[in-house]
Design a protein around this motif. Structure first.
Motif, mmCIF file in Angstrom:
data_model
loop_
_atom_site.group_PDB
_atom_site.id
_atom_site.type_symbol
_atom_site.label_atom_id
_atom_site.label_comp_id
_atom_site.label_asym_id
_atom_site.label_seq_id
_atom_site.Cartn_x
_atom_site.Cartn_y
_atom_site.Cartn_z
ATOM 1 N N GLY A 181 40.798 47.877 43.697
ATOM 2 C CA GLY A 181 41.207 47.074 42.548
ATOM 3 C C GLY A 181 40.019 46.603 41.740
ATOM 4 O O GLY A 181 40.051 46.591 40.506
ATOM 5 N N PHE A 225 39.434 47.426 37.877
ATOM 6 C CA PHE A 225 39.326 46.295 36.950
ATOM 7 C C PHE A 225 38.122 46.472 36.025
ATOM 8 O O PHE A 225 38.163 46.118 34.849
ATOM 9 C CB PHE A 225 39.181 45.008 37.782
ATOM 10 C CG PHE A 225 39.214 43.718 36.990
ATOM 11 C CD1 PHE A 225 40.407 43.025 36.819
ATOM 12 C CD2 PHE A 225 38.049 43.167 36.443
ATOM 13 C CE1 PHE A 225 40.442 41.818 36.107
ATOM 14 C CE2 PHE A 225 38.080 41.975 35.730
ATOM 15 C CZ PHE A 225 39.275 41.297 35.557
ATOM 16 N N CYS A 231 40.261 45.881 32.137
ATOM 17 C CA CYS A 231 40.544 44.446 32.225
ATOM 18 C C CYS A 231 39.297 43.635 31.884
ATOM 19 O O CYS A 231 39.369 42.628 31.177
ATOM 20 C CB CYS A 231 41.003 44.091 33.636
ATOM 21 S SG CYS A 231 42.252 45.192 34.311
ATOM 22 N N VAL A 262 49.554 44.043 35.081
ATOM 23 C CA VAL A 262 48.625 45.180 34.995
ATOM 24 C C VAL A 262 49.259 46.295 34.161
ATOM 25 O O VAL A 262 48.641 46.819 33.223
ATOM 26 C CB VAL A 262 48.279 45.720 36.399
ATOM 27 C CG1 VAL A 262 47.486 47.015 36.296
ATOM 28 C CG2 VAL A 262 47.521 44.679 37.207
ATOM 29 N N ILE A 282 44.838 46.523 41.582
ATOM 30 C CA ILE A 282 44.221 45.563 40.657
ATOM 31 C C ILE A 282 44.765 44.162 40.932
ATOM 32 O O ILE A 282 44.024 43.177 40.936
ATOM 33 C CB ILE A 282 44.436 45.981 39.184
ATOM 34 C CG1 ILE A 282 43.737 47.329 38.911
ATOM 35 C CG2 ILE A 282 43.880 44.916 38.242
ATOM 36 C CD1 ILE A 282 43.863 47.831 37.472
#
Ligand code: HEC
Ligand code: HEC
Length: 377
Positions: A59, A63, A82, A153, A202
């Protein structure tokens, strides 16, 4: 006959001698998630996505990997993940100092601003009430894809003013980046890359982002002392005859620094945002209501409020002191609404601000476990 018995014996020998093929035993390592002192003990971690070392690791890579949206060239305007918006050094908002997003309001890959100001990512595993400013994402939501961080997400991947991509595009891209198939295998048992697994990994990483080491935390644990002004500010924060902040932003019993509940705090007198709390509940008294954000790391997360209207904490304090707007929708806990605010003296404003500055957790924003993996491009 003897021959047949012979064959049978031989067959038995072969069958017992050959070890049967063992099924691949998939056992990821549980992630040591521990609840910080004076935090709530109820956590929002879905049963079908427990935290594992391997899942959190994957994750974290996803990210921070700006190839996530499905573009592997080197035109920075086509890359986004992200961390493009959620920046660790700003407690995971984009920050006023972000060269990409002047003024601190982020823009998606299509150049359009996001509908609301950003929210920081920390201690989200303790929010059981609903994510986003209006709490539209909550565990009991009848809509199965609007329930938790996993869903956020996938929404971010699709949203035009965020990654503006598609699961297929992300999957096809990740398949061809050699580090990922083995990481999916370690986290989920096979090399298959699916939208659900991307979302799960994530979300696991996001749940590990814990902030509990501000000077205020250390003071509460008896490890340090606050200055006279900071302590006076805390008294103001937690008293009704003072600044009266604690009902919505938490007090001694709640080191999250929020109740995670929804209020209209008197910012406006008319309301037109189609994505306020009213949009979620349909209850007229929720007009102009939003979740009270945590005040942890508040010095780092300007601009403030759902629309980012205030650039500094001084402006926020002036607002609560003398800038409240009356309307039928203001929450009853805004006790001084009829006086326009809690009426602080300049000295009290300074003390309240001094207290708010003790909520910055420098360990959180420097923790390498939360940062970009060194081997990502
Ligand atoms: C273009 C900037 C941008 C990108 C990219 C982005 N976000 Fe966000 N994020 C936001 C904004 C703005 C909000 C507040 C949205 C709202 O409530 O209206 C938000 C809210 C959130 C929240 C809710 C926080 C809370 O307290 O309720 C989570 C969780 C989150 N984002 C995770 C992610 C993840 C994971 C990714 C990558 C898949 C991502 N975001 C990508 C801008 C972004
Ligand atoms: C009745 C509940 C309530 C009270 C009392 C209250 N707040 Fe708030 N606070 C909120 C809500 C709700 C928001 C988000 C409002 C929005 O964006 O529309 C907010 C937003 C904020 C923000 C901006 C957070 C961010 O991330 O953008 C700060 C800072 C803040 N409050 C500080 C204070 C201080 C200091 C006091 C006491 C003087 C106080 N609040 C009293 C409910 C409250």
């Amino acid at each position: 006959m003897k021959k047949i018995i012979g064959y049978c014996l031989l067959l038995c020998c072969i069958l017992t001698a050959c070890p049967r093929p063992q099924p691949d035993i998939f056992k990821p390592t549980p992630y040591p998630f521990s609840i910080p002192p004076m935090f709530p003990t109820v956590v929002n971690i879905p049963e079908d996505n427990p935290l594992t070392i391997e899942g959190v690791r994957l994750g974290r890579y996803l990210f921070y990997d700006s190839r996530l949206r499905g573009y592997t060239g080197n035109n920075p305007d086509s890359m986004m993940c992200c961390a493009t918006c959620h920046v660790q050094s700003n407690a995971f908002v984009c920050g006023m100092n972000n060269p990409k997003f002047p003024g601190g309001i982020p823009r998606g890959i299509n150049g359009q601003p996001t509908h609301h100001n950003m929210l920081p990512l920390c201690n989200l595993a303790f929010n059981t009430n609903g994510y986003d400013w209006n709490g539209a994402i909550y565990p009991q939501n009848p809509h199965p894809h609007l329930r938790n961080i996993e869903d956020i997400v996938l929404i971010s991947i699709l949203a035009e003013n965020e990654l503006f991509s598609s699961p297929e595009r992300c999957i096809n891209t990740l398949k061809n980046i050699s580090i990922y198939p083995p990481m999916f295998k370690a986290a989920f048992g096979s090399e298959d890359i699916t939208a659900e697994r991307i979302a799960k990994a994530i979300a696991q990483f996001v749940r590990t982002l814990l902030s509990f080491n501000s000077r205020f935390d250390q003071y509460m644990r008896g490890e340090t002392m606050l200055s006279e002004d900071e302590l006076a500010g805390w008294v103001l924060f937690t008293t009704e005859e003072g600044a009266d902040c604690f009902h919505c932003h938490g007090s001694n019993g709640n080191l999250l620094m929020t109740t995670n509940m929804f209020y209209n705090n008197g910012l406006d007198s008319t309301f037109s945002d189609p994505m306020d709390r009213y949009a979620v509940t349909g209850n007229e008294y929720d007009k102009g209501s939003y979740r009270a954000p945590s005040l942890r790391n508040i010095a780092l997360t300007a601009p403030y409020m759902h629309d980012g209207r205030f650039a500094t904490l001084d402006e926020v304090i002036d607002f609560y002191s003398e800038g409240l707007q009356a309307s039928p929708y203001v929450h009853p806990l805004m006790h001084q609404i009829n006086n326009g605010g809690v009426m602080l003296t300049p000295k009290e404003k300074r003390q309240l601000k001094a207290f708010l500055l003790t909520l910055t957790d420098y360990q959180f924003i420097q923790d390498t476990a939360y940062g970009k993996p060194a081997d990502l491009p």
